[in-house]
Design a protein around this motif. Structure first.
Motif, PDB file in Angstrom:
ATOM      1  N   GLU A  84     -39.537-137.455 -62.757  1.00 34.17           N
ATOM      2  CA  GLU A  84     -39.381-136.888 -61.418  1.00 34.17           C
ATOM      3  C   GLU A  84     -38.599-135.592 -61.506  1.00 34.17           C
ATOM      4  OE1 GLU A  84     -37.315-139.914 -59.090  1.00 34.17           O
ATOM      5  OE2 GLU A  84     -35.570-138.630 -59.033  1.00 34.17           O
ATOM      6  N   ALA A  85     -38.801-134.769 -60.506  1.00 38.05           N
ATOM      7  CA  ALA A  85     -38.095-133.495 -60.417  1.00 38.05           C
ATOM      8  C   ALA A  85     -37.856-133.183 -58.953  1.00 38.05           C
ATOM      9  CB  ALA A  85     -38.915-132.383 -61.054  1.00 38.05           C
ATOM     10  N   THR A  86     -36.792-132.469 -58.696  1.00 36.32           N
ATOM     11  CA  THR A  86     -36.499-131.996 -57.345  1.00 36.32           C
ATOM     12  C   THR A  86     -36.627-130.483 -57.354  1.00 36.32           C
ATOM     13  OG1 THR A  86     -34.968-133.821 -57.027  1.00 36.32           O
ATOM     14  CG2 THR A  86     -34.801-132.002 -55.485  1.00 36.32           C
ATOM     15  N   ALA A  87     -37.317-129.944 -56.348  1.00 39.74           N
ATOM     16  CA  ALA A  87     -37.502-128.492 -56.287  1.00 39.74           C
ATOM     17  C   ALA A  87     -37.676-128.043 -54.840  1.00 39.74           C
ATOM     18  CB  ALA A  87     -38.722-128.073 -57.100  1.00 39.74           C
ATOM     19  N   ASP A  88     -37.329-126.798 -54.586  1.00 38.32           N
ATOM     20  CA  ASP A  88     -37.681-126.152 -53.326  1.00 38.32           C
ATOM     21  C   ASP A  88     -39.106-125.646 -53.496  1.00 38.32           C
ATOM     22  OD1 ASP A  88     -35.027-126.592 -52.710  1.00 38.32           O
ATOM     23  OD2 ASP A  88     -34.428-124.504 -52.964  1.00 38.32           O
ATOM     24  N   VAL A  89     -39.956-125.872 -52.503  1.00 36.18           N
ATOM     25  CA  VAL A  89     -41.370-125.505 -52.611  1.00 36.18           C
ATOM     26  C   VAL A  89     -41.733-124.524 -51.503  1.00 36.18           C
ATOM     27  CG1 VAL A  89     -43.746-126.344 -52.620  1.00 36.18           C
ATOM     28  CG2 VAL A  89     -41.932-127.729 -53.662  1.00 36.18           C
ATOM     29  N   SER A  90     -42.230-123.358 -51.903  1.00 36.19           N
ATOM     30  CA  SER A  90     -42.739-122.355 -50.965  1.00 36.19           C
ATOM     31  C   SER A  90     -44.247-122.265 -51.129  1.00 36.19           C
ATOM     32  CB  SER A  90     -42.133-120.976 -51.254  1.00 36.19           C
ATOM     33  OG  SER A  90     -40.740-121.009 -51.172  1.00 36.19           O
ATOM     34  N   LEU A  91     -44.951-122.044 -50.032  1.00 35.80           N
ATOM     35  CA  LEU A  91     -46.398-121.878 -50.099  1.00 35.80           C
ATOM     36  C   LEU A  91     -46.732-120.402 -50.022  1.00 35.80           C
ATOM     37  CD1 LEU A  91     -47.521-124.837 -47.853  1.00 35.80           C
ATOM     38  CD2 LEU A  91     -47.511-124.700 -50.334  1.00 35.80           C
ATOM     39  N   ARG A  92     -47.491-119.928 -50.997  1.00 43.19           N
ATOM     40  CA  ARG A  92     -47.893-118.523 -51.075  1.00 43.19           C
ATOM     41  C   ARG A  92     -49.396-118.409 -50.868  1.00 43.19           C
ATOM     42  NH1 ARG A  92     -43.152-116.112 -50.515  1.00 43.19           N
ATOM     43  NH2 ARG A  92     -41.749-116.462 -52.237  1.00 43.19           N
ATOM     44  N   ARG A  93     -49.797-117.224 -50.440  1.00 42.80           N
ATOM     45  CA  ARG A  93     -51.210-116.870 -50.268  1.00 42.80           C
ATOM     46  C   ARG A  93     -51.976-117.857 -49.390  1.00 42.80           C
ATOM     47  NH1 ARG A  93     -52.707-115.047 -56.321  1.00 42.80           N
ATOM     48  NH2 ARG A  93     -51.574-113.102 -56.306  1.00 42.80           N
ATOM     49  N   LEU A  94     -51.338-118.317 -48.330  1.00 42.51           N
ATOM     50  CA  LEU A  94     -52.084-119.134 -47.377  1.00 42.51           C
ATOM     51  C   LEU A  94     -53.221-118.286 -46.830  1.00 42.51           C
ATOM     52  CD1 LEU A  94     -49.060-120.801 -45.597  1.00 42.51           C
ATOM     53  CD2 LEU A  94     -50.759-121.950 -47.019  1.00 42.51           C
ATOM     54  N   GLN A  95     -54.402-118.867 -46.755  1.00 43.61           N
ATOM     55  CA  GLN A  95     -55.592-118.105 -46.375  1.00 43.61           C
ATOM     56  C   GLN A  95     -55.880-118.158 -44.880  1.00 43.61           C
ATOM     57  OE1 GLN A  95     -57.391-116.261 -48.885  1.00 43.61           O
ATOM     58  NE2 GLN A  95     -55.404-116.753 -49.770  1.00 43.61           N
ATOM     59  N   MET A  96     -55.728-119.323 -44.273  1.00 41.18           N
ATOM     60  CA  MET A  96     -56.086-119.481 -42.857  1.00 41.18           C
ATOM     61  C   MET A  96     -54.873-119.764 -41.979  1.00 41.18           C
ATOM     62  SD  MET A  96     -59.586-121.588 -43.660  1.00 41.18           S
ATOM     63  CE  MET A  96     -59.933-122.123 -42.042  1.00 41.18           C
ATOM     64  N   LEU A  97     -53.909-120.491 -42.490  1.00 47.91           N
ATOM     65  CA  LEU A  97     -52.701-120.821 -41.728  1.00 47.91           C
ATOM     66  C   LEU A  97     -51.805-119.594 -41.661  1.00 47.91           C
ATOM     67  CD1 LEU A  97     -50.908-122.984 -40.333  1.00 47.91           C
ATOM     68  CD2 LEU A  97     -49.940-123.444 -42.587  1.00 47.91           C
ATOM     69  N   ARG A  98     -51.578-119.113 -40.483  1.00 51.07           N
ATOM     70  CA  ARG A  98     -50.716-117.955 -40.275  1.00 51.07           C
ATOM     71  C   ARG A  98     -49.442-118.421 -39.584  1.00 51.07           C
ATOM     72  NH1 ARG A  98     -53.004-115.585 -43.881  1.00 51.07           N
ATOM     73  NH2 ARG A  98     -54.907-114.458 -43.541  1.00 51.07           N
ATOM     74  N   VAL A  99     -48.315-118.090 -40.175  1.00 52.57           N
ATOM     75  CA  VAL A  99     -47.027-118.475 -39.616  1.00 52.57           C
ATOM     76  C   VAL A  99     -46.263-117.199 -39.296  1.00 52.57           C
ATOM     77  CG1 VAL A  99     -44.881-119.724 -40.017  1.00 52.57           C
ATOM     78  CG2 VAL A  99     -47.032-120.594 -40.975  1.00 52.57           C
ATOM     79  N   ALA A 100     -45.844-117.080 -38.050  1.00 54.24           N
ATOM     80  CA  ALA A 100     -45.094-115.904 -37.622  1.00 54.24           C
ATOM     81  C   ALA A 100     -43.693-115.933 -38.233  1.00 54.24           C
ATOM     82  CB  ALA A 100     -45.003-115.863 -36.099  1.00 54.24           C
ATOM     83  N   PRO A 101     -43.143-114.778 -38.540  1.00 50.37           N
ATOM     84  CA  PRO A 101     -41.771-114.734 -39.042  1.00 50.37           C
ATOM     85  C   PRO A 101     -40.823-115.451 -38.073  1.00 50.37           C
ATOM     86  CG  PRO A 101     -42.802-112.594 -39.303  1.00 50.37           C
ATOM     87  CD  PRO A 101     -43.753-113.441 -38.496  1.00 50.37           C
ATOM     88  N   GLY A 102     -40.002-116.320 -38.601  1.00 43.72           N
ATOM     89  CA  GLY A 102     -39.036-117.054 -37.779  1.00 43.72           C
ATOM     90  C   GLY A 102     -39.590-118.265 -37.046  1.00 43.72           C
ATOM     91  N   ALA A 103     -40.890-118.510 -37.145  1.00 43.53           N
ATOM     92  CA  ALA A 103     -41.490-119.652 -36.443  1.00 43.53           C
ATOM     93  C   ALA A 103     -41.127-120.961 -37.131  1.00 43.53           C
ATOM     94  CB  ALA A 103     -43.008-119.499 -36.392  1.00 43.53           C
ATOM     95  N   MET A 104     -41.077-122.028 -36.351  1.00 44.15           N
ATOM     96  CA  MET A 104     -40.826-123.359 -36.888  1.00 44.15           C
ATOM     97  C   MET A 104     -42.151-124.009 -37.276  1.00 44.15           C
ATOM     98  SD  MET A 104     -37.564-123.903 -36.895  1.00 44.15           S
ATOM     99  CE  MET A 104     -37.394-125.658 -37.055  1.00 44.15           C
ATOM    100  N   VAL A 105     -42.140-124.739 -38.387  1.00 37.20           N
ATOM    101  CA  VAL A 105     -43.301-125.520 -38.800  1.00 37.20           C
ATOM    102  C   VAL A 105     -42.831-126.934 -39.118  1.00 37.20           C
ATOM    103  CG1 VAL A 105     -44.626-123.560 -39.693  1.00 37.20           C
ATOM    104  CG2 VAL A 105     -43.119-124.825 -41.212  1.00 37.20           C
TER     105      VAL A 105
END
Length: 144
Positions: A84-105
């Motif tokens: 097992e490992a613990t890591a912070d995970v960021s999603l890059r190059r999302l193609q269809m999902l657009r998230v505005a800066p500062g928006a909550m998901v």
């Protein structure tokens, strides 16, 4: 290969510009780097060598990606493969999902769930996910 037998354990040509991919940071399994302060250290280290993923689906309001660790049978190495490992995970190059800066998901990862705020560039980072060899679905949904 003589110094680090993990060098070819991941097929980087499988990462495509038109597909999202996760980025793993602050992983518990990372080895300390010998440079720039310990240049005489000859130990082979690794950063994020054991993480794998599979994109499942992406829509305008959802992204789903399976995250897992490589299994010992899949890689010949002198490194100890973690369970097992613990890591912070960021999603890059999302193609269809657009998230505005500062928006909550909203996110779910196995039985864990929560909300995070996108950064100034609209990037989503989920902190401290516990990843094992068992593929687990990371789902990101835009908050309504």
């Amino acid at each position: 290969m003589k110094v680090n037998d993990l060098i070819n354990s991941f097929d980087w040509l499988s990462v495509k510009k038109n597909e999202s991919y996760p980025v793993f940071t602050d992983a518990s399994t990372n080895d300390p780097l010998p440079w720039p302060n310990q240049l005489t250290d000859k130990k082979a280290g690794q950063i994020n060598a054991f993480f794998r993923w599979k994109n499942v689906r992406e829509t305008a309001d959802l992204s789903e990606t399976m995250l897992f660790l490589v299994k010992p049978a899949e890689v010949k190495t002198t490194f100890t493969i973690p369970v097992e490992a613990t890591a912070d995970v960021s999603l890059r190059r999302l193609q269809m999902l657009r998230v505005a800066p500062g928006a909550m998901v909203r996110w779910t990862f196995g039985t864990s769930q929560g909300e995070v705020r996108a950064d100034a560039a609209g990037c989503i980072t989920i902190p401290r996910l516990k990843i094992t060899a068992e593929p687990t679905s990371l789902s990101i949904k835009t908050a309504k």
